[in-house]
Design a protein around this motif. Sequence first.
Motif, PDB file in Angstrom:
ATOM      1  N   SER A   1       1.086  75.901  44.211  1.00 40.21           N
ATOM      2  CA  SER A   1       2.497  76.033  44.200  1.00 40.21           C
ATOM      3  C   SER A   1       3.249  74.736  44.395  1.00 40.21           C
ATOM      4  O   SER A   1       4.129  75.025  45.133  1.00 40.21           O
ATOM      5  CB  SER A   1       2.328  76.941  45.511  1.00 40.21           C
ATOM      6  N   THR A   2       2.637  73.709  44.142  1.00 44.84           N
ATOM      7  CA  THR A   2       3.383  72.401  44.133  1.00 44.84           C
ATOM      8  C   THR A   2       3.837  72.037  42.756  1.00 44.84           C
ATOM      9  O   THR A   2       3.059  72.176  41.838  1.00 44.84           O
ATOM     10  CB  THR A   2       2.507  71.392  44.541  1.00 44.84           C
ATOM     11  N   VAL A   3       5.121  71.744  42.650  1.00 51.12           N
ATOM     12  CA  VAL A   3       5.624  71.321  41.419  1.00 51.12           C
ATOM     13  C   VAL A   3       6.251  69.948  41.406  1.00 51.12           C
ATOM     14  O   VAL A   3       6.936  69.535  42.447  1.00 51.12           O
ATOM     15  CB  VAL A   3       6.890  72.401  40.748  1.00 51.12           C
ATOM     16  N   LEU A   4       5.894  69.156  40.579  1.00 55.13           N
ATOM     17  CA  LEU A   4       6.515  67.538  40.360  1.00 55.13           C
ATOM     18  C   LEU A   4       7.296  67.672  39.295  1.00 55.13           C
ATOM     19  O   LEU A   4       7.123  68.102  38.178  1.00 55.13           O
ATOM     20  CB  LEU A   4       5.250  66.815  40.256  1.00 55.13           C
ATOM     21  N   PHE A   5       8.344  66.987  39.545  1.00 55.61           N
ATOM     22  CA  PHE A   5       9.498  66.734  38.439  1.00 55.61           C
ATOM     23  C   PHE A   5      10.348  65.404  38.883  1.00 55.61           C
ATOM     24  O   PHE A   5      10.504  65.097  39.942  1.00 55.61           O
ATOM     25  CB  PHE A   5      10.345  68.057  38.360  1.00 55.61           C
ATOM     26  N   ARG A   6      11.441  65.343  37.861  1.00 60.95           N
ATOM     27  CA  ARG A   6      12.150  64.120  38.085  1.00 60.95           C
ATOM     28  C   ARG A   6      13.243  64.170  36.898  1.00 60.95           C
ATOM     29  O   ARG A   6      12.968  64.748  35.704  1.00 60.95           O
ATOM     30  CB  ARG A   6      11.491  62.656  37.739  1.00 60.95           C
ATOM     31  N   PRO A   7      14.217  63.359  36.973  1.00 63.39           N
ATOM     32  CA  PRO A   7      15.493  63.466  36.261  1.00 63.39           C
ATOM     33  C   PRO A   7      14.894  62.841  35.011  1.00 63.39           C
ATOM     34  O   PRO A   7      14.565  61.753  35.155  1.00 63.39           O
ATOM     35  CB  PRO A   7      16.458  62.940  36.883  1.00 63.39           C
ATOM     36  N   THR A   8      15.406  63.223  33.731  1.00 64.54           N
ATOM     37  CA  THR A   8      15.008  62.529  32.548  1.00 64.54           C
ATOM     38  C   THR A   8      15.508  61.303  32.493  1.00 64.54           C
ATOM     39  O   THR A   8      16.683  61.138  32.621  1.00 64.54           O
ATOM     40  CB  THR A   8      15.208  63.521  31.083  1.00 64.54           C
ATOM     41  N   GLY A   9      14.826  60.329  32.416  1.00 65.36           N
ATOM     42  CA  GLY A   9      15.215  58.955  32.246  1.00 65.36           C
ATOM     43  C   GLY A   9      15.476  58.212  33.457  1.00 65.36           C
ATOM     44  O   GLY A   9      15.772  57.090  33.285  1.00 65.36           O
ATOM     45  N   ALA A  10      15.384  58.779  34.613  1.00 65.87           N
ATOM     46  CA  ALA A  10      15.555  58.170  35.661  1.00 65.87           C
ATOM     47  C   ALA A  10      14.837  56.837  36.238  1.00 65.87           C
ATOM     48  O   ALA A  10      13.338  57.298  35.849  1.00 65.87           O
ATOM     49  CB  ALA A  10      15.802  59.187  36.845  1.00 65.87           C
TER      50      ALA A  10
END
Length: 454
Positions: free
Chosen positions: A387-396
């Motif tokens: 239940s863990t999701v890793l994400f980031r703003p594109t190009g950040a």
Amino acid sequence: MSTPPLASGPQGPDALRPLLHTVLDALTTGATARGGPLPAGGPQHVARALRDQAGDLLPAHGDPNALHDLVHALAQGAADPADPLCTAHLHCPPLAVATAADLAASALNPSLDSWDQAPAASELEALLTRTLAHEIYDTPHSDALITTGGTESNQLALLLAREAHGGTQLVCAASAHHSLHRAAWLLGLPEPVVLPAPAGTLDPAALDNALTTLHGPLLVAATAGTTDAGLIDPLPDIADLCATHGARLHIDAAYGGGLLLSEQHRAKLRGLDRAHTITLDLHKLGWQPVAAGLLAVRDPADLTPLTHHADYLNAHDDTEAGLPDLLGRSLRTTRRPDALKIAVTLKTLGRDGLATLVDQVCAHAHHLADLITDHPGFELYDRPAISTVLFRPTGATDDTVAAIRRTLLDQGHAVLGRATLDGRRWLKATLLNPHTQPGDLATLLKLVEGHTPR
């Protein structure tokens, strides 16, 4: 001043009732004053507000409003795991029924270091530990100990390995929990062998090479639910390698162990029962108030080194007369009856109720991953294993990712974690609230998007 009432005894319940109303009112008003998942303003503001509200903690004369004021201050300054935008850590919102059971445990205050301090609680703990150990191992002779959480469980696992084979050396992936390294240091074990984990999990090929070249007794520590990304090591392959090379196996399933409760997800833990010892934390994917940890052992004889004698607690003539000896159930002496809240939860919800909760939070994680995948402004690390999701703003940049997280914290709008994988920094959402709604997840992304430089 009259003698203050006690929480237990014949008058205990009557004394508690008005105090409970005070506490509940303070929790409500404190949360309303906070207005979000955590207080705004950052550490200095929170510290100043708490000190102003707390005042003198040891006044010359007692303050009848202290309970209300301090609970209010704590609630106003809390990070509330029941808020759907509070997703940074493996920090679950506890179930109401478990919290109510914990109140009874606090009021009666049994201590599980001798039977005459905890007659019913000691038997309930024995019933619970056998039930959960058999659920994990599916054998009639396995056992488990109640612990304060993953750190204590991992320490005990290394201690039992050391006592079984002196000089045992720990072998683990770079993604393993930090408590394993601290346990090796604390127990005077050789420096752990840390294998790189570029994909976030223990690599069987690297493990095979290490077990082939290393000498002496070895303890392999695998992970079912890494702290950073919730990933599960390839447990069957690791168990095969340990069997081939004669290494002992410990699996830290503090997070992922809760998947055992779900028919839909328990197959992800295939191979778990081949470990000599297993860490489990029900104050993560079990919705218990802290603390609710366990260490399960396949062979109860492994617990023999914990045997200890203190005449005032387990005198030989008392044990020979049939009084249970509790000192071998922990390295701690005084212990709370944490088994009560766990047992109440298991019995109240049953397998199907617990499975529903597990399935819900895993489904929420997949929904959030879908939202991220469909959004051109975000990048997803990988599909969630639990239940863990890793994400980031594109190009950040990494600095931008860190700044977004801190800004949301300072504003009190959202609590996101952080993790570094694949050489980059990611925002981390660990979804443990079964009441989370799709709109909450969309709001979370909008908040991140709103603070992303364009």
